[in-house]
Motif scaffolding. Structure first.
Motif, PDB file in Angstrom:
ATOM      1  N   ARG A 100       8.146 -11.964  -0.345  1.00 11.08           N
ATOM      2  CA  ARG A 100       7.809 -11.231  -1.378  1.00 11.08           C
ATOM      3  C   ARG A 100       8.972 -10.008  -1.772  1.00 11.08           C
ATOM      4  O   ARG A 100       8.410  -9.078  -1.761  1.00 11.08           O
ATOM      5  N   SER A 161      14.634 -23.564   2.636  1.00 12.70           N
ATOM      6  CA  SER A 161      13.245 -24.135   2.345  1.00 12.70           C
ATOM      7  C   SER A 161      12.452 -24.270   3.553  1.00 12.70           C
ATOM      8  O   SER A 161      12.855 -25.178   4.345  1.00 12.70           O
ATOM      9  N   ASN A 163       9.371 -25.403   3.780  1.00  8.39           N
ATOM     10  CA  ASN A 163       8.668 -26.788   3.601  1.00  8.39           C
ATOM     11  C   ASN A 163       9.632 -27.893   3.837  1.00  8.39           C
ATOM     12  O   ASN A 163       9.184 -28.816   4.453  1.00  8.39           O
ATOM     13  N   ASN A 164      10.989 -27.615   3.241  1.00  4.06           N
ATOM     14  CA  ASN A 164      11.522 -28.834   3.326  1.00  4.06           C
ATOM     15  C   ASN A 164      12.224 -28.952   5.010  1.00  4.06           C
ATOM     16  O   ASN A 164      12.424 -30.157   5.414  1.00  4.06           O
ATOM     17  N   GLU A 167       9.576 -30.923   6.417  1.00  2.34           N
ATOM     18  CA  GLU A 167       9.657 -32.234   6.218  1.00  2.34           C
ATOM     19  C   GLU A 167      10.654 -33.223   6.859  1.00  2.34           C
ATOM     20  O   GLU A 167      10.385 -34.168   7.064  1.00  2.34           O
ATOM     21  N   GLU A 214      20.490 -23.456  -1.487  1.00  2.37           N
ATOM     22  CA  GLU A 214      20.280 -23.215  -3.083  1.00  2.37           C
ATOM     23  C   GLU A 214      21.389 -22.320  -3.667  1.00  2.37           C
ATOM     24  O   GLU A 214      21.620 -22.698  -4.775  1.00  2.37           O
ATOM     25  N   SER A 249      14.474 -22.305 -10.737  1.00  4.55           N
ATOM     26  CA  SER A 249      13.299 -22.493  -9.820  1.00  4.55           C
ATOM     27  C   SER A 249      13.939 -21.886  -8.455  1.00  4.55           C
ATOM     28  O   SER A 249      13.182 -21.324  -7.787  1.00  4.55           O
ATOM     29  N   HIS A 253      12.390 -19.004  -5.767  1.00  7.56           N
ATOM     30  CA  HIS A 253      12.195 -19.386  -4.344  1.00  7.56           C
ATOM     31  C   HIS A 253      12.933 -18.431  -3.488  1.00  7.56           C
ATOM     32  O   HIS A 253      12.137 -17.718  -2.578  1.00  7.56           O
TER      33      HIS A 253
ATOM     34  N   GLY B 308       3.751 -28.497  -3.608  1.00  6.22           N
ATOM     35  CA  GLY B 308       4.684 -28.440  -2.801  1.00  6.22           C
ATOM     36  C   GLY B 308       5.378 -27.084  -2.670  1.00  6.22           C
ATOM     37  O   GLY B 308       4.989 -26.249  -3.787  1.00  6.22           O
ATOM     38  N   GLY B 309       6.119 -26.967  -1.625  1.00  2.00           N
ATOM     39  CA  GLY B 309       6.680 -25.448  -1.662  1.00  2.00           C
ATOM     40  C   GLY B 309       8.085 -25.283  -2.552  1.00  2.00           C
ATOM     41  O   GLY B 309       8.186 -25.819  -3.330  1.00  2.00           O
ATOM     42  N   GLY B 310       8.777 -24.163  -2.269  1.00  2.52           N
ATOM     43  CA  GLY B 310       9.902 -23.860  -3.196  1.00  2.52           C
ATOM     44  C   GLY B 310      10.967 -24.791  -3.398  1.00  2.52           C
ATOM     45  O   GLY B 310      11.371 -25.340  -4.191  1.00  2.52           O
ATOM     46  N   ARG B 312      10.712 -27.985  -2.876  1.00  2.40           N
ATOM     47  CA  ARG B 312      10.199 -29.154  -3.325  1.00  2.40           C
ATOM     48  C   ARG B 312      10.228 -28.848  -4.927  1.00  2.40           C
ATOM     49  O   ARG B 312      10.677 -29.809  -5.706  1.00  2.40           O
ATOM     50  N   ALA B 313       9.960 -27.545  -5.540  1.00  7.31           N
ATOM     51  CA  ALA B 313       9.863 -27.098  -6.851  1.00  7.31           C
ATOM     52  C   ALA B 313      11.336 -27.551  -7.238  1.00  7.31           C
ATOM     53  O   ALA B 313      11.512 -27.966  -8.501  1.00  7.31           O
ATOM     54  N   PRO B 352       8.629 -25.886 -12.183  1.00  7.02           N
ATOM     55  CA  PRO B 352       7.545 -26.563 -11.385  1.00  7.02           C
ATOM     56  C   PRO B 352       7.068 -25.200 -10.665  1.00  7.02           C
ATOM     57  O   PRO B 352       7.707 -24.488 -10.444  1.00  7.02           O
ATOM     58  N   ASP B 354       5.758 -23.537  -7.704  1.00 11.76           N
ATOM     59  CA  ASP B 354       5.828 -23.589  -6.388  1.00 11.76           C
ATOM     60  C   ASP B 354       4.604 -22.899  -5.621  1.00 11.76           C
ATOM     61  O   ASP B 354       4.055 -21.920  -5.759  1.00 11.76           O
ATOM     62  N   SER B 356       3.883 -22.297  -2.605  1.00 10.77           N
ATOM     63  CA  SER B 356       3.633 -21.194  -1.622  1.00 10.77           C
ATOM     64  C   SER B 356       3.660 -19.847  -2.375  1.00 10.77           C
ATOM     65  O   SER B 356       3.257 -18.937  -1.717  1.00 10.77           O
ATOM     66  N   ILE B 357       3.969 -19.824  -3.310  1.00  4.00           N
ATOM     67  CA  ILE B 357       3.753 -18.704  -4.304  1.00  4.00           C
ATOM     68  C   ILE B 357       2.316 -18.315  -4.489  1.00  4.00           C
ATOM     69  O   ILE B 357       2.007 -17.206  -4.642  1.00  4.00           O
TER      70      ILE B 357
END
Lengths: 473, 473
Positions: A100, A161, A163-164, A167, A214, A249, A253, B308-310, B312-313, B352, B354, B356-357
């Motif tokens: 944040r 990321s 989450n990625n 994954e 990113e 996006s 993120h 999904g998370g950032g 994925r977004a 999309p 996110d 996780s936000i």
């Protein structure tokens, strides 16, 4: 430049450690225990005297011994105070799950992030993140989620990321990719992709590098580091935010500035990196480059393929051709062997070998695979397991294991890359799942590369040859 | 032209029926029993008085009643004699598993095939195959392998490859595709792709047609039929033998003349058919067109995405843009609702979404999905399940089911296409497999379309809009 030797610290404090299993403050601490971290571990919790059976301290300053590395799981309000305590303790690096910051798009949060960086730099503390899951280094006893794989190996993955990262680790593990390290590095405030690529370029234990990026904090530094890294080992880059909507996006993120997609593609090419367009492609290439390793010499583009029925044989030939690979005819040497062993078939069967032609003919697909491996006319191999056919026969589980065992024996002895094709076990039927997973585990345990479709196998072989084909070793 | 009403016969003889469970002569007969064929069934076996508990006859001529349809599982040497008997019995169609004709490349075998065709035509008998697995019509009690799915539906699939028919049926079934019929038609000696497409164009129960074709026997007839079929419903064509090596392979598979890849691509486009390049693409479009059905009105290209998370977004936005779909910003209407329900987040979260936000912010991804469904700014939806994150939490199985249940409730009420993204359950871990398969089964049982990756979801949505977008209904 941050000192990345800190990524393998000898003492760690988890600030914001928690006994609540549904919290990251639990997961980081639990991982240090479960993954067997060898150094000192200090949970920090405002009130609890003990977390997960380990003695806890009310603040970082209260920790008695030296602390090299801090994992911060506290809210962002407390972050400047934490940096101050860390500075007094001589901490060398802080990994910030804490988020944040600038990614919220709010000026006060961005200002706090700038202040954080300034104070950390003044104290000589490297920052990983913020807004990240951080390190996964099973060989050093570090991870961020207790269910992540323990498999060791020579792959590295860095990602903006969390989450990625999860994954990629989970879905590449089941295909045999082991890691020297993975790192989710979030906003890249201090430790950037450039530092990490530079570090990985020199890590001899790392044979392949994957990255989900990113935006680059410093374009010039990034390209220099990428060029060094890609010159030393295959570097596979999944660029997020290629489109304007994706770039928008990415800002929310990780506050990343994604940049023009065309510029990125050209820069990655120029640096000698391999750009992929999806997580699946990324995983396929981690599998290919880690499990096939570097070829012993020149590697050509001639594919020999066996297994599966006639439709699969045709699809295999089409997929290879689409990727610029060649499907030569069977050689005279192989034809002579076939004529002897399968006089009914020798003039009918071709490359790719249609398994259904072979039925009852005295020669198996595996036997022809061996002939191809021994024949210099073939550089690359594809072995279709064809499990959907086998699973319709009686004693299907045993048959499949027998077939796959034979493939595994051949594969283990091969010095040519073989792509085994075994579809996903996507079935609610338990027997099917057990059979297919059993077959895949057997191949993976033998160190072999398995792809779910023949198109992905052909694409991966092509990328392998594109990288290693013209390279001097 | 062969009479395709014969594809739903009222009496069937299996010539070459067998009690050996490892033989096709067993499988065809077993299927008639297991799939509940309602008409007369006559096993023909040279010696056995009974096969699988059914009275058997030494030859087709010995069968007492009328026989409309013959399934031939005998070697090719006996085929002319069988046609002669069939002619006397008034048989209308013979399906020939029997192979080793022109596909062997041998002149004597090709000559036998020509003789077979001539005699069958003289007797008014339609031939399916040779060298094929034949019909799968679970609604009529016919199939070729006892383990094939029973699911009924509005899809049809015709294929020159038996193995690929099996693979498509199995892997589309687990994603909810049900069949009015599938047919593996091998060498297409008599009943060709043109006849079949013509037949399927008029079958009202069929809403989507898939085809795997290696070569067309009669180019003009094929294109006319395809145009009729593709005008009536989506026709998805997987052309095998696009490359010269693939074409060579097709000759030894079904004696098909594959033709130029460019000519095929142009012809398919001109006929209004959709060309796919892999079995996975074919299955994805059977899922999309069957489960989403025809849209009630105009359908645009604006995608709303959640879950999904950032990373994925970002990937969702990139994948949609790559496919020419748009990712509009959240509308003022949705922003106003978010401001009320999640004052901490409303200006941070975007499309999309996110996931996780959203954590702890008072609004769920599912709730935003509902807002998007109600908002005319969004035509198409993507809902990422994000199971890999959920499965790392405590009570993960229950959480995943709760989340997916909520998605399913929303999906069932939607009149907009929603692509649910749920990765493959490719894990040797039983709990993981159960959780992921359970989630997918829940979505599939609710009639919803599930894709294993966001790229495949976006590609399928694009193909759906390409087909239905400008079409008057």
């Amino acid at each position: 430049m941050p000192d990345l030797a800190q990524l393998r610290p000898s003492s760690i404090a988890v600030v914001g450690a928690s006994a609540n299993p549904d919290s990251p403050g639990h997961d980081y601490l639990k991982c240090l225990v479960d993954f067997g971290f060898k150094g000192e571990v200090y949970p920090v919790h405002r009130r609890e005297p003990e977390v997960l059976g380990l003695k806890a301290y009310p603040s970082l300053s209260d920790v008695p011994g030296a602390v090299e590395f801090v994992i911060s799981v506290i809210p962002q309000e407390g972050i400047l105070d934490l940096v101050e305590q860390a500075a007094s303790k001589g901490v060398r690096a802080i990994q910030l799950f804490t988020g944040r910051f600038s990614e919220t798009g709010r000026e006060d949060a961005a200002e706090l992030e700038r202040e954080l960086l300034q104070r950390a730099r003044a104290a000589g503390i490297a920052l990983i993140g913020p807004n990240c899951m951080g390190l996964h280094d099973p060989g050093w006893g570090l991870s961020f989620r207790p269910d992540l794989p323990r498999r060791l190996g020579s792959a590295a993955f860095i990602s903006q990321s969390g989450n990625n990262t999860t994954e990629v680790l989970l879905h590449s593990d089941v295909r045999g990719v082991g890691y020297r390290m993975a790192l989710s590095y979030g906003n890249a405030l201090d430790v950037t992709e450039a530092h990490l690529l530079d570090y990985l370029a020199d890590e001899d234990e790392v044979r392949v590098v994957g990255a989900y990026i990113e935006g680059a904090r410093d374009g010039r530094a990034f390209l220099d580091a990428l060029k060094r890294c890609a010159g030393a080992k295959p570097a596979v880059i999944f660029k997020g935010g290629r489109s304007s909507a994706g770039a928008r996006s990415a800002v929310s993120h990780t506050a990343a500035l994604a940049g023009s997609s065309d510029v990125w593609a050209a820069a990655l090419r120029q640096a000698g990196a391999i750009q992929v367009r999806s997580q699946e492609e990324l995983i396929d290439l981690l599998v290919a480059f880690e499990l096939w390793g570097a070829p012993p010499g020149e590697v050509g583009r001639n594919v020999g393929a066996v297994g599966g029925g006639g439709g699969r044989a045709v699809a295999t030939a089409d997929a290879c051709t689409d990727e610029g690979l060649a499907i030569p005819q069977l050689t005279d040497g192989i034809r002579a062997q076939l004529k002897e062993r399968a006089p009914q078939l020798w003039d009918w069967v071709g490359n790719p070998v249609d398994q259904s032609i072979l039925a009852g003919g005295g020669v198996s697909g595996a036997a022809i695979l061996e002939m191809m491996l021994a024949d210099p006319a073939f550089d690359l191999l594809i072995a279709n397991v064809g499990e959907d056919w086998v699973l319709g026969r009686p004693d299907s589980g045993d048959r499949l294991l027998h077939l796959v065992n034979r493939f595994a024996e051949i594969g283990k002895k091969s010095d040519k890359p073989i792509a085994f094709v075994l579809g996903p076990a996507d079935s609610p039927d338990e027997d099917r799942w057990r059979a297919v997973e059993g077959a895949r585990t057997l191949l993976v345990d033998a160190g072999l590369a398995v792809f779910p479709t023949v198109e992905r196998a052909a694409w991966s072989l092509r990328k392998y040859v594109d990288y290693w084909g013209g390279r001097s070793r």
